[in-house]
Design a protein around this motif. Structure first.
Motif, PDB file in Angstrom:
ATOM      1  N   GLU A 287       0.860  -1.180   0.000  1.00 19.32           N
ATOM      2  CA  GLU A 287       0.000   0.000   0.000  1.00 19.32           C
ATOM      3  C   GLU A 287       0.897   1.232   0.000  1.00 19.32           C
ATOM      4  OE1 GLU A 287      -3.578  -0.178   2.611  1.00 19.32           O
ATOM      5  OE2 GLU A 287      -2.628  -2.016   3.336  1.00 19.32           O
ATOM      6  N   VAL A 288       0.535   2.207  -0.826  1.00 18.54           N
ATOM      7  CA  VAL A 288       1.370   3.388  -1.013  1.00 18.54           C
ATOM      8  C   VAL A 288       0.604   4.627  -0.564  1.00 18.54           C
ATOM      9  CG1 VAL A 288       2.666   4.788  -2.666  1.00 18.54           C
ATOM     10  CG2 VAL A 288       2.534   2.303  -2.970  1.00 18.54           C
ATOM     11  N   PHE A 289       1.215   5.413   0.326  1.00 14.54           N
ATOM     12  CA  PHE A 289       0.641   6.695   0.738  1.00 14.54           C
ATOM     13  C   PHE A 289       1.211   7.791  -0.155  1.00 14.54           C
ATOM     14  CE2 PHE A 289       1.051  10.677   3.106  1.00 14.54           C
ATOM     15  CZ  PHE A 289      -0.281  10.909   3.430  1.00 14.54           C
ATOM     16  N   VAL A 290       0.329   8.646  -0.686  1.00 16.52           N
ATOM     17  CA  VAL A 290       0.733   9.735  -1.575  1.00 16.52           C
ATOM     18  C   VAL A 290       0.144  11.038  -1.061  1.00 16.52           C
ATOM     19  CG1 VAL A 290       0.767  10.608  -3.937  1.00 16.52           C
ATOM     20  CG2 VAL A 290       0.702   8.143  -3.529  1.00 16.52           C
ATOM     21  N   GLU A 291       0.962  12.074  -1.022  1.00 17.61           N
ATOM     22  CA  GLU A 291       0.500  13.418  -0.641  1.00 17.61           C
ATOM     23  C   GLU A 291       1.008  14.419  -1.666  1.00 17.61           C
ATOM     24  OE1 GLU A 291       0.330  16.126   3.374  1.00 17.61           O
ATOM     25  OE2 GLU A 291       2.225  15.125   2.924  1.00 17.61           O
ATOM     26  N   LEU A 292       0.106  15.268  -2.170  1.00 15.46           N
ATOM     27  CA  LEU A 292       0.469  16.306  -3.131  1.00 15.46           C
ATOM     28  C   LEU A 292       0.253  17.687  -2.521  1.00 15.46           C
ATOM     29  CD1 LEU A 292      -1.082  14.958  -6.479  1.00 15.46           C
ATOM     30  CD2 LEU A 292       1.187  14.513  -5.494  1.00 15.46           C
ATOM     31  N   VAL A 293       1.183  18.602  -2.819  1.00 17.96           N
ATOM     32  CA  VAL A 293       1.124  19.961  -2.281  1.00 17.96           C
ATOM     33  C   VAL A 293       1.462  20.939  -3.403  1.00 17.96           C
ATOM     34  CG1 VAL A 293       2.138  21.578  -0.630  1.00 17.96           C
ATOM     35  CG2 VAL A 293       1.781  19.190   0.033  1.00 17.96           C
ATOM     36  N   ILE A 294       0.729  22.059  -3.470  1.00 20.61           N
ATOM     37  CA  ILE A 294       1.037  23.157  -4.391  1.00 20.61           C
ATOM     38  C   ILE A 294       1.269  24.417  -3.563  1.00 20.61           C
ATOM     39  CG2 ILE A 294       0.173  24.657  -6.215  1.00 20.61           C
ATOM     40  CD1 ILE A 294      -1.309  22.371  -7.398  1.00 20.61           C
ATOM     41  N   ASP A 295       2.460  24.965  -3.671  1.00 13.76           N
ATOM     42  CA  ASP A 295       2.808  26.199  -2.936  1.00 13.76           C
ATOM     43  C   ASP A 295       2.470  26.063  -1.456  1.00 13.76           C
ATOM     44  OD1 ASP A 295       3.657  27.376  -5.309  1.00 13.76           O
ATOM     45  OD2 ASP A 295       1.649  28.142  -5.757  1.00 13.76           O
ATOM     46  N   ASP A 296       2.870  24.967  -0.867  1.00 14.34           N
ATOM     47  CA  ASP A 296       2.661  24.671   0.556  1.00 14.34           C
ATOM     48  C   ASP A 296       1.192  24.465   0.924  1.00 14.34           C
ATOM     49  OD1 ASP A 296       5.374  24.782   1.119  1.00 14.34           O
ATOM     50  OD2 ASP A 296       5.316  26.954   1.422  1.00 14.34           O
ATOM     51  N   ASN A 297       0.313  24.428  -0.068  1.00 13.69           N
ATOM     52  CA  ASN A 297      -1.100  24.171   0.192  1.00 13.69           C
ATOM     53  C   ASN A 297      -1.434  22.723  -0.188  1.00 13.69           C
ATOM     54  OD1 ASN A 297      -1.801  26.883   0.983  1.00 13.69           O
ATOM     55  ND2 ASN A 297      -1.664  27.456  -1.182  1.00 13.69           N
ATOM     56  N   PRO A 298      -2.096  21.980   0.705  1.00 16.17           N
ATOM     57  CA  PRO A 298      -2.391  20.575   0.404  1.00 16.17           C
ATOM     58  C   PRO A 298      -3.343  20.436  -0.776  1.00 16.17           C
ATOM     59  CG  PRO A 298      -3.546  21.284   2.393  1.00 16.17           C
ATOM     60  CD  PRO A 298      -2.610  22.397   2.031  1.00 16.17           C
ATOM     61  N   LEU A 299      -2.998  19.528  -1.673  1.00 18.28           N
ATOM     62  CA  LEU A 299      -3.832  19.248  -2.830  1.00 18.28           C
ATOM     63  C   LEU A 299      -4.627  17.957  -2.643  1.00 18.28           C
ATOM     64  CD1 LEU A 299      -4.584  20.122  -5.708  1.00 18.28           C
ATOM     65  CD2 LEU A 299      -2.600  18.816  -6.527  1.00 18.28           C
ATOM     66  N   GLY A 300      -4.069  17.040  -1.874  1.00 18.60           N
ATOM     67  CA  GLY A 300      -4.772  15.790  -1.616  1.00 18.60           C
ATOM     68  C   GLY A 300      -3.864  14.734  -1.017  1.00 18.60           C
ATOM     69  N   GLN A 301      -4.485  13.779  -0.325  1.00 20.39           N
ATOM     70  CA  GLN A 301      -3.784  12.636   0.237  1.00 20.39           C
ATOM     71  C   GLN A 301      -4.553  11.371  -0.126  1.00 20.39           C
ATOM     72  OE1 GLN A 301      -3.576  13.239   4.472  1.00 20.39           O
ATOM     73  NE2 GLN A 301      -1.813  14.609   4.343  1.00 20.39           N
ATOM     74  N   TRP A 302      -3.827  10.306  -0.491  1.00 25.61           N
ATOM     75  CA  TRP A 302      -4.474   9.054  -0.867  1.00 25.61           C
ATOM     76  C   TRP A 302      -3.621   7.868  -0.424  1.00 25.61           C
ATOM     77  CZ3 TRP A 302      -3.288  12.997  -4.251  1.00 25.61           C
ATOM     78  CH2 TRP A 302      -4.358  13.790  -4.670  1.00 25.61           C
ATOM     79  N   THR A 303      -4.286   6.753  -0.174  1.00 25.39           N
ATOM     80  CA  THR A 303      -3.607   5.470   0.018  1.00 25.39           C
ATOM     81  C   THR A 303      -4.002   4.568  -1.141  1.00 25.39           C
ATOM     82  OG1 THR A 303      -3.563   5.672   2.428  1.00 25.39           O
ATOM     83  CG2 THR A 303      -3.308   3.463   1.511  1.00 25.39           C
ATOM     84  N   LEU A 304      -3.027   4.140  -1.913  1.00 26.43           N
ATOM     85  CA  LEU A 304      -3.250   3.301  -3.089  1.00 26.43           C
ATOM     86  C   LEU A 304      -2.970   1.845  -2.732  1.00 26.43           C
ATOM     87  CD1 LEU A 304      -1.328   5.464  -5.739  1.00 26.43           C
ATOM     88  CD2 LEU A 304      -3.703   5.699  -4.976  1.00 26.43           C
ATOM     89  N   GLY A 305      -3.872   0.955  -3.101  1.00 31.55           N
ATOM     90  CA  GLY A 305      -3.617  -0.454  -2.884  1.00 31.55           C
ATOM     91  C   GLY A 305      -4.618  -1.096  -1.954  1.00 31.55           C
ATOM     92  N   PRO A 306      -4.345  -2.380  -1.594  1.00 32.12           N
ATOM     93  CA  PRO A 306      -3.134  -3.149  -1.918  1.00 32.12           C
ATOM     94  C   PRO A 306      -2.964  -3.344  -3.430  1.00 32.12           C
ATOM     95  CG  PRO A 306      -4.433  -4.250  -0.200  1.00 32.12           C
ATOM     96  CD  PRO A 306      -5.300  -3.179  -0.784  1.00 32.12           C
ATOM     97  N   LEU A 307      -1.718  -3.193  -3.897  1.00 34.08           N
ATOM     98  CA  LEU A 307      -1.420  -3.276  -5.320  1.00 34.08           C
ATOM     99  C   LEU A 307      -1.062  -4.704  -5.706  1.00 34.08           C
ATOM    100  CD1 LEU A 307       0.854  -0.109  -5.634  1.00 34.08           C
ATOM    101  CD2 LEU A 307      -1.630  -0.258  -5.862  1.00 34.08           C
ATOM    102  N   ASP A 308      -1.333  -5.040  -6.949  1.00 39.17           N
ATOM    103  CA  ASP A 308      -1.043  -6.372  -7.477  1.00 39.17           C
ATOM    104  C   ASP A 308       0.432  -6.442  -7.869  1.00 39.17           C
ATOM    105  OD1 ASP A 308      -1.262  -8.911  -8.356  1.00 39.17           O
ATOM    106  OD2 ASP A 308      -2.364  -8.439 -10.185  1.00 39.17           O
ATOM    107  N   ILE A 309       1.286  -6.369  -6.856  1.00 35.51           N
ATOM    108  CA  ILE A 309       2.734  -6.303  -7.058  1.00 35.51           C
ATOM    109  C   ILE A 309       3.406  -7.215  -6.040  1.00 35.51           C
ATOM    110  CG2 ILE A 309       4.786  -4.820  -6.887  1.00 35.51           C
ATOM    111  CD1 ILE A 309       3.037  -2.482  -7.747  1.00 35.51           C
TER     112      ILE A 309
END
Length: 355
Positions: A287-309
């Motif tokens: 499972e992968v945690f991803v966080e995106l930020v634009i100019d120090d402002n949060p754009l979104g957070q997600w947990t991807l998976g469980p992945l078929d890997i």
């Protein structure tokens, strides 16, 4: 070699019978166990108590009696009940210890993870039967789910109030049980009492707080056990988990290469290289945690998976996953990203890839 993986969005639900046999046309099924020996003789069991009831179903309605010394044909076992055939009836059920079987403790760690002896999914199905649900959770790992469905939680198959449900993770290649998670009723008693109940030795916990007690110990075939307390009550536990292999090994074993966000056909994708530097383990269903930020402002957070890997020993993977966000109007040059694997199933290592 770098392998590229895309998100497998649908979860494959598999019918319960796949535990015992393959299914034509399925891409992901548990390999079937070896075929039975056609020359195997009928197995007989002997009643070892003075009088015992015969029941229509496990712990069901009484339909007769049998006396000590009677020989009955063994058909199958389910929990602490055995289905037998006598001369006047078809399949009827009798209490397993009354015909010579050891009583099963369903919350026993050795029963599930095979402390001191080989253990796999076939042993579980011979005791528990087909699961309520068998589900592919990614990377060739299956989740087996069994519910203790009796209305008053007395345990139809076991005659116990020990648990409400159990889930097990099973490696498709080896058929080994990798992890078990029990939902308890809850269990009222100390951690020492629960260790005794699940048939593990009393040892000092590695870490204890108001939420859980963690035991990172080598209990023979078990590497880690964790108890979850009921709202900080150290004498009431609502669940426990046991792991065959170290649960957090991936944290030290995985290293990351380039991480970037890719804009492709109106969508954003996470591109991340991961290398497995473990000395002896592979890692499945991450499972992968991803966080995106634009100019120090949060754009979104997600947990991807469980992945078929499945990240094999010595292997480098390119994880390439779409993110659930509308990319219209976004400049990827202004997006900062953080990504890491936050969970993975430790499995026996496969072959090492040669460079």
């Amino acid at each position: 070699m770098i392998k590229r993986h895309a998100l497998n969005i649908s979860t494959l639900l598999v019918i319960a019978g796949l535990l015992l046999a393959g299914c034509a046309g399925q891409q992901k099924t548990l390999p079937p166990p070896p075929p039975p020996d056609a020359t195997e003789e009928v197995q007989m069991v002997t009643v070892q108590v003075a009088v015992e009831n015969l029941r229509e179903t496990p712990n069901g309605a009484k339909i007769g009696e049998t006396i000590g010394g009677s020989e009955l044909e063994f058909m199958q076992r389910r929990g602490n009940w055995v289905q037998v055939r006598d001369m006047t009836r078809g399949g009827v059920w009798i209490w397993a210890p009354s015909v010579g079987f050891a009583e099963v403790n369903p919350i026993s760690v050795p029963l599930w993870l095979g402390v001191g002896r080989p253990q796999n999914v076939d042993t579980l199905t011979s005791i528990f039967g087909a699961p309520e649900q068998l589900e592919l959770v990614g990377g060739d790992v299956f989740r087996y789910r069994y519910l203790n469905k009796s209305p008053n939680r007395t345990g139809t198959l076991f005659g116990t109030q020990g648990f409400q449900a159990v889930e097990a993770l099973i490696d498709r290649e080896s058929r080994e049980v990798l992890r078990v998670d029990f939902t308890l009723s809850p269990f009222e008693g100390s951690a020492k009492d629960l260790l005794s109940a699940i048939e593990l030795p009393d040892v000092r916990s590695t870490k204890t707080n108001f939420d859980h007690a963690l035991y990172i110990k080598k209990f023979n075939a078990v590497s880690q056990v964790e108890f979850i307390f009921a709202e900080g009550n150290f004498n009431s536990m609502v669940s426990y988990s046991a792991f065959r292999y170290p649960a957090t090994e991936y944290q030290a074993a995985l290293t990351y290469g380039e991480k970037k966000i890719v804009h492709e056909t109106g969508s954003l994708f996470l591109s991340m290289e991961v290398t497995n530097n473990s000395g002896k383990y592979s890692f499945a269903a991450p499972e992968v945690f991803v966080e995106l930020v634009i100019d120090d402002n949060p754009l979104g957070q997600w947990t991807l998976g469980p992945l078929d890997i499945r990240i094999e020993l010595g292997e480098r993977e390119l994880i390439y996953q779409p993110l659930p966000i509308n990319a219209d109007g976004l400049d990827i040059n202004t997006i900062a990203a953080r990504a890491e694997i936050i969970n993975a199933v430790t499995v026996p290592a496969g072959p090492v890839n040669k460079p």
